[in-house]
Design a protein around this motif. Structure first.
Motif, PDB file in Angstrom:
ATOM      1  N   UNK A 221       0.872  -1.171   0.000  1.00 33.20           N
ATOM      2  CA  UNK A 221       0.000   0.000   0.000  1.00 33.20           C
ATOM      3  C   UNK A 221       0.910   1.221   0.000  1.00 33.20           C
ATOM      4  N   UNK A 222       1.103   1.837  -1.175  1.00 32.87           N
ATOM      5  CA  UNK A 222       2.058   2.942  -1.314  1.00 32.87           C
ATOM      6  C   UNK A 222       1.591   4.218  -0.613  1.00 32.87           C
ATOM      7  N   UNK A 223       0.294   4.380  -0.409  1.00 31.38           N
ATOM      8  CA  UNK A 223      -0.201   5.591   0.245  1.00 31.38           C
ATOM      9  C   UNK A 223       0.095   5.589   1.740  1.00 31.38           C
ATOM     10  N   UNK A 224       0.220   4.410   2.332  1.00 30.95           N
ATOM     11  CA  UNK A 224       0.487   4.302   3.768  1.00 30.95           C
ATOM     12  C   UNK A 224       1.778   3.559   4.092  1.00 30.95           C
ATOM     13  N   UNK A 225       2.500   3.143   3.045  1.00 33.65           N
ATOM     14  CA  UNK A 225       3.745   2.390   3.219  1.00 33.65           C
ATOM     15  C   UNK A 225       3.562   1.168   4.118  1.00 33.65           C
ATOM     16  N   UNK A 226       2.579   0.358   3.749  1.00 31.79           N
ATOM     17  CA  UNK A 226       2.315  -0.882   4.457  1.00 31.79           C
ATOM     18  C   UNK A 226       2.551  -2.061   3.516  1.00 31.79           C
ATOM     19  N   UNK A 227       3.113  -3.119   4.066  1.00 30.34           N
ATOM     20  CA  UNK A 227       3.328  -4.355   3.322  1.00 30.34           C
ATOM     21  C   UNK A 227       2.365  -5.415   3.831  1.00 30.34           C
ATOM     22  N   UNK A 228       1.575  -5.993   2.922  1.00 28.17           N
ATOM     23  CA  UNK A 228       0.655  -7.081   3.244  1.00 28.17           C
ATOM     24  C   UNK A 228       1.231  -8.356   2.635  1.00 28.17           C
ATOM     25  N   UNK A 229       1.525  -9.327   3.471  1.00 29.70           N
ATOM     26  CA  UNK A 229       2.287 -10.484   2.995  1.00 29.70           C
ATOM     27  C   UNK A 229       1.753 -11.794   3.560  1.00 29.70           C
ATOM     28  N   UNK A 235      -1.582 -19.692   6.535  1.00 31.43           N
ATOM     29  CA  UNK A 235      -2.921 -19.421   7.046  1.00 31.43           C
ATOM     30  C   UNK A 235      -2.993 -18.075   7.758  1.00 31.43           C
ATOM     31  N   UNK A 236      -2.117 -17.141   7.370  1.00 32.50           N
ATOM     32  CA  UNK A 236      -2.198 -15.796   7.919  1.00 32.50           C
ATOM     33  C   UNK A 236      -1.582 -14.791   6.955  1.00 32.50           C
ATOM     34  N   UNK A 237      -2.074 -13.564   7.042  1.00 29.80           N
ATOM     35  CA  UNK A 237      -1.492 -12.422   6.343  1.00 29.80           C
ATOM     36  C   UNK A 237      -0.862 -11.536   7.405  1.00 29.80           C
ATOM     37  N   UNK A 238       0.382 -11.135   7.194  1.00 28.48           N
ATOM     38  CA  UNK A 238       1.022 -10.240   8.150  1.00 28.48           C
ATOM     39  C   UNK A 238       1.189  -8.858   7.513  1.00 28.48           C
ATOM     40  N   UNK A 239       1.135  -7.837   8.365  1.00 28.69           N
ATOM     41  CA  UNK A 239       1.211  -6.456   7.894  1.00 28.69           C
ATOM     42  C   UNK A 239       2.424  -5.788   8.534  1.00 28.69           C
ATOM     43  N   UNK A 248       3.182  -5.169  12.355  1.00 27.19           N
ATOM     44  CA  UNK A 248       2.071  -4.500  13.022  1.00 27.19           C
ATOM     45  C   UNK A 248       0.923  -5.427  13.386  1.00 27.19           C
ATOM     46  N   UNK A 249       0.615  -6.384  12.506  1.00 27.71           N
ATOM     47  CA  UNK A 249      -0.607  -7.160  12.703  1.00 27.71           C
ATOM     48  C   UNK A 249      -0.519  -8.495  11.985  1.00 27.71           C
ATOM     49  N   UNK A 250      -1.170  -9.476  12.557  1.00 28.58           N
ATOM     50  CA  UNK A 250      -1.324 -10.789  11.921  1.00 28.58           C
ATOM     51  C   UNK A 250      -2.806 -11.051  11.695  1.00 28.58           C
ATOM     52  N   UNK A 251      -3.188 -11.330  10.469  1.00 25.18           N
ATOM     53  CA  UNK A 251      -4.574 -11.626  10.134  1.00 25.18           C
ATOM     54  C   UNK A 251      -4.709 -13.126   9.878  1.00 25.18           C
ATOM     55  N   UNK A 252      -5.520 -13.778  10.674  1.00 31.13           N
ATOM     56  CA  UNK A 252      -5.753 -15.209  10.502  1.00 31.13           C
ATOM     57  C   UNK A 252      -6.612 -15.448   9.271  1.00 31.13           C
ATOM     58  N   UNK A 253      -6.231 -16.433   8.449  1.00 26.97           N
ATOM     59  CA  UNK A 253      -7.006 -16.806   7.266  1.00 26.97           C
ATOM     60  C   UNK A 253      -7.767 -18.092   7.552  1.00 26.97           C
ATOM     61  N   UNK A 254      -9.077 -18.047   7.372  1.00 30.69           N
ATOM     62  CA  UNK A 254      -9.905 -19.248   7.461  1.00 30.69           C
ATOM     63  C   UNK A 254     -10.300 -19.650   6.036  1.00 30.69           C
TER      64      UNK A 254
END
Length: 383
Positions: A221-229, A235-239, A248-254
């Motif tokens: 996300x170039x507007x906020x300089x965030x990496x979503x990976x 089974x998770x996306x990390x930010x 910053x955050x771990x998003x659990x994937x179901x």
């Protein structure tokens, strides 16, 4: 003997049920068609990016003359198309890995050792050599070029040297002791890495044998300089915050279905395969960023052995990775998952995200031959 009221027992059971089987009923999403257009071309155009100010699409097509980069307007008219690989003054000597629009609407093209800026006539404006830590070359396709500006300063241009969906472990190195992404700070001429494999949620289950099929899936996300990976098997996306390099955050994937992730050991031997060579398993495919912090994950479901055998008997080049009918979408609101699996429209291949929470699809139908390619735009909306 303990006595438990029916109301308390019902509450306990209900809470356990919600923890074990998360519901998304109050925030389910669907795809709603908004518009469509055609491009007069004998060859499918893979669209990677969109520039809202001039409503231009950036894509490429495979032709007998080679891979051509093209610009297409919002009505489907091809504005310009060129083969960029060659020995000419406006060409690149090696096959290119990725490309994207710049902030000003020009085109960045990345080869394994060079960053080239083209204008909208596909003439070269500037080129810069660089030396990656890992030399990755992909053939026959291009990926979206991921870059950002550190602290939003235009002079500090930073980009990933490893395209999303590409393994850096094909040379047999021990991927478990390394990082998933390598970045280059062009101004300073310095490389740095992010996202250690050992930080992954499934790290202890990963076997060294899967190195060749284990790779990063990510979006910046170039507007906020965030990496979503995430990774191909995850089974998770990390930010990450790209300014501080902090997680910053771990998003659990179901996932609706991803059997391999339930294995005690994630290895090549635990992968469903055809004749020990063709991977039939599920895998994460791409991440797309929408408005308002929404995230869309495109993942591929496993194909049963019998169905795959029948498919290749009909078409020897078939693979379920390229079959839209085996792709599923999952929506996140930036902090949590807010949908179950969403099926893609029949024979619709997801291309790129557009402003307004929209997704661009290309219609792919091997049974119908046309002298044009059809594209459809869907909005991601709540049910």
């Amino acid at each position: 003997m303990f006595l438990i009221s029916k109301r308390l027992l019902s509450s306990v059971v209900l809470n356990i049920f919600f923890i074990t089987f998360p519901f998304y009923a109050h925030s389910q999403y669907k795809l709603e068609k908004t518009e469509e257009f055609i491009i007069n071309s004998l060859y499918p155009i893979e669209i990677l990016d969109y520039y809202p100010k001039t409503r231009l699409y950036l894509g490429y097509l495979r032709t007998p003359d080679g891979l051509k980069v093209c610009l297409v307007n919002h009505e489907g008219k091809i504005i310009v198309q060129k083969v960029l690989v060659g020995e000419g003054p406006n060409q690149i000597a090696t096959a290119s890995n990725s490309m994207a629009f710049s902030k000003e609407g020009e085109i960045w093209v990345q080869s394994p050792t060079e960053i080239v800026l083209f204008d909208q006539k596909l003439d070269i404006k500037a080129r810069t050599k660089y030396q990656p830590g890992t030399n990755v070359q992909i053939y026959g396709r291009m990926e979206y070029f991921e870059y950002y500006y550190s602290q939003n300063t235009s002079s500090s241009f930073i980009f990933s040297t490893i395209p999303s969906g590409t393994s850096r472990y094909l040379d047999g190195r021990d991927f478990i002791t390394s990082h998933l992404i390598e970045f280059l700070d062009l101004k300073r001429g310095k490389l740095f890495e992010l996202a250690s494999v050992s930080e992954r949620n499934k790290f202890e289950r990963l076997d060294k044998s899967i190195g060749s099929i284990y790779f990063p899936i990510y979006k910046i996300d170039k507007s906020n300089n965030k990496l979503f990976l995430t990774t191909s098997l995850d089974d998770e996306i990390i930010i990450y915050d790209l300014n501080s390099h902090k997680l910053e955050l771990r998003l659990k994937i179901q996932h609706g279905e991803f059997k391999l992730l339930n294995s005690e050991r994630i290895s090549l031997s635990s992968l469903p395969s055809y004749k020990g060579r063709i991977n039939l398993s599920s895998r994460n495919h791409k991440i797309f960023l929408l408005d308002g912090g929404k995230i869309v994950l495109d993942y591929i479901r496993e194909i049963p052995f019998g169905i795959y055998e029948k498919k290749i008997a009909e078409n020897p080049t078939y693979h379920h990775f390229q079959d839209p009918n085996y792709h599923r979408l999952i929506v996140f609101d930036g902090t949590k998952q807010v949908s179950e699996d969403i099926e893609l429209p029949v024979n619709n291949k997801l291309m790129t995200a557009l402003p307004g929470n929209r997704l661009l699809f290309q219609i792919v139908d091997s049974e119908v031959e046309e002298d044009f390619i059809q594209y459809v735009i869907y909005e991601v909306v709540k049910k």
